[in-house]
Design a protein around this motif. Structure first.
Motif, PDB file in Angstrom:
ATOM      1  N   LEU A 173       0.813  -1.212   0.000  1.00  0.00           N
ATOM      2  CA  LEU A 173       0.000   0.000   0.000  1.00  0.00           C
ATOM      3  C   LEU A 173       0.852   1.270   0.000  1.00  0.00           C
ATOM      4  O   LEU A 173       0.741   2.106  -0.881  1.00  0.00           O
ATOM      5  CB  LEU A 173      -0.964  -0.003   1.189  1.00  0.00           C
ATOM      6  N   GLY A 174       1.724   1.419   0.989  1.00  0.00           N
ATOM      7  CA  GLY A 174       2.455   2.671   1.141  1.00  0.00           C
ATOM      8  C   GLY A 174       3.932   2.633   0.820  1.00  0.00           C
ATOM      9  O   GLY A 174       4.584   3.664   0.777  1.00  0.00           O
ATOM     10  N   ASP A 176      13.115  -3.476  -7.316  1.00  0.00           N
ATOM     11  CA  ASP A 176      12.614  -2.217  -6.778  1.00  0.00           C
ATOM     12  C   ASP A 176      11.326  -2.503  -6.013  1.00  0.00           C
ATOM     13  O   ASP A 176      10.828  -3.631  -6.012  1.00  0.00           O
ATOM     14  CB  ASP A 176      12.360  -1.217  -7.914  1.00  0.00           C
ATOM     15  N   SER A 177      10.801  -1.474  -5.365  1.00  0.00           N
ATOM     16  CA  SER A 177       9.513  -1.586  -4.682  1.00  0.00           C
ATOM     17  C   SER A 177       8.787  -0.253  -4.779  1.00  0.00           C
ATOM     18  O   SER A 177       9.398   0.792  -5.027  1.00  0.00           O
ATOM     19  CB  SER A 177       9.703  -1.992  -3.221  1.00  0.00           C
ATOM     20  N   HIS A 191       3.086   8.018   1.339  1.00  0.00           N
ATOM     21  CA  HIS A 191       4.438   8.122   1.893  1.00  0.00           C
ATOM     22  C   HIS A 191       5.510   8.454   0.862  1.00  0.00           C
ATOM     23  O   HIS A 191       6.695   8.227   1.121  1.00  0.00           O
ATOM     24  CB  HIS A 191       4.802   6.814   2.603  1.00  0.00           C
ATOM     25  N   ILE A 192       5.130   8.982  -0.281  1.00  0.00           N
ATOM     26  CA  ILE A 192       6.102   9.267  -1.338  1.00  0.00           C
ATOM     27  C   ILE A 192       7.268  10.085  -0.767  1.00  0.00           C
ATOM     28  O   ILE A 192       7.079  11.076  -0.076  1.00  0.00           O
ATOM     29  CB  ILE A 192       5.446  10.015  -2.519  1.00  0.00           C
ATOM     30  N   GLY A 193       8.485   9.617  -1.070  1.00  0.00           N
ATOM     31  CA  GLY A 193       9.700  10.309  -0.651  1.00  0.00           C
ATOM     32  C   GLY A 193      10.185   9.946   0.744  1.00  0.00           C
ATOM     33  O   GLY A 193      11.290  10.341   1.134  1.00  0.00           O
ATOM     34  N   GLU A 194       9.400   9.177   1.492  1.00  0.00           N
ATOM     35  CA  GLU A 194       9.803   8.800   2.849  1.00  0.00           C
ATOM     36  C   GLU A 194      10.666   7.545   2.838  1.00  0.00           C
ATOM     37  O   GLU A 194      10.561   6.702   1.963  1.00  0.00           O
ATOM     38  CB  GLU A 194       8.562   8.524   3.720  1.00  0.00           C
ATOM     39  N   ARG A 240       7.830   5.353  -3.227  1.00  0.00           N
ATOM     40  CA  ARG A 240       7.297   5.913  -4.464  1.00  0.00           C
ATOM     41  C   ARG A 240       6.004   5.190  -4.796  1.00  0.00           C
ATOM     42  O   ARG A 240       5.696   4.144  -4.233  1.00  0.00           O
ATOM     43  CB  ARG A 240       8.297   5.819  -5.606  1.00  0.00           C
ATOM     44  N   GLN A 241       5.265   5.753  -5.720  1.00  0.00           N
ATOM     45  CA  GLN A 241       3.985   5.175  -6.116  1.00  0.00           C
ATOM     46  C   GLN A 241       4.127   4.422  -7.437  1.00  0.00           C
ATOM     47  O   GLN A 241       4.897   4.824  -8.320  1.00  0.00           O
ATOM     48  CB  GLN A 241       2.922   6.268  -6.257  1.00  0.00           C
TER      49      GLN A 241
END
Length: 153
Positions: free
Chosen positions: A9-10, A38-39, A46-49, A71-72
Motif C-alpha cells: 500500500l504505502g 525495486d519496490s 508516503h512518497i519520498g519517505e 514511491r507510487q
C-alpha cells in the motif's frame, strides 16, 4: 536481465522489506548484475519517505540495508518489470486496476511462493515490532523460493 517489483500500500513496510530481502538473496548468489529489483506502493501516502523505522530496525537486525525512498506505482513499471508482486489481495486488485494494455509484467501474489503456504503477507503497520519480523521471514522465504525457481528457468 531479470526484473521484479514489490508492491504494497504505502511502500514503507512490506514491499521495502521484500526489496531488501531480494537484494540480499541476489547479492549472496553473485547475481547483482543480472537483476533489477525495486519496490513501490499503490497509494501516495508516503512518497519520498524512508521505510518505517520498525522496518529499518528489522532490516538492520538481519544485516539488510536500504537507501530506498517510497514511491507510487506508475505506468512505466508495467513495461519495465517482468514480475510485479503484490503482498495481499487488495494490492493485487489495485495493481490490476491500473495495469495498462500491452503490459509485459506478470502480476503475482508474493505469498504464492511461500513454502509454508502462507499466501497473504499482512501489513504490520498498525501492530508491534514482532509483525515486522514475521513479514521479514515471509519475504525471505518467498523471495528465496522465487529466486530458485527463476534461476532454473
Amino acid at each position: 536481465m531479470k526484473s521484479v517489483l514489490f508492491v504494497c500500500l504505502g511502500n514503507i513496510c512490506r514491499s521495502a522489506l521484500a526489496e531488501s530481502a531480494m537484494n540480499l538473496i541476489v547479492k549472496d548468489n553473485g547475481a547483482e548484475s543480472e537483476w533489477l529489483i525495486d519496490s513501490c506502493g499503490t497509494a501516495s501516502y508516503h512518497i519520498g519517505e524512508r521505510p518505517d523505522s520498525r522496518a529499518r530496525a528489522t532490516m538492520k537486525k538481519h544485516g539488510l540495508t536500504t537507501q530506498h525512498k517510497a514511491r507510487q506505482l506508475c505506468t512505466e513499471d508495467f513495461h519495465q518489470f517482468d514480475v510485479i508482486f503484490g503482498m495481499d489481495d487488495n494490492n493485487i486488485r489495485d495493481i490490476e486496476r491500473v495495469k495498462p494494455k500491452g503490459s509485459k509484467a506478470r502480476i503475482e501474489l508474493l505469498g504464492d511462493y511461500d513454502p509454508q503456504n502462507i499466501k497473504i503477507i499482512e501489513d504490520p503497520y498498525y501492530g508491534g515490532d514482532d509483525g515486522f519480523e514475521v513479514v521479514y521471514e515471509q519475504c525471505m522465504r518467498c523471495c528465496k523460493a522465487f529466486y530458485q525457481q527463476t534461476s532454473k528457468s
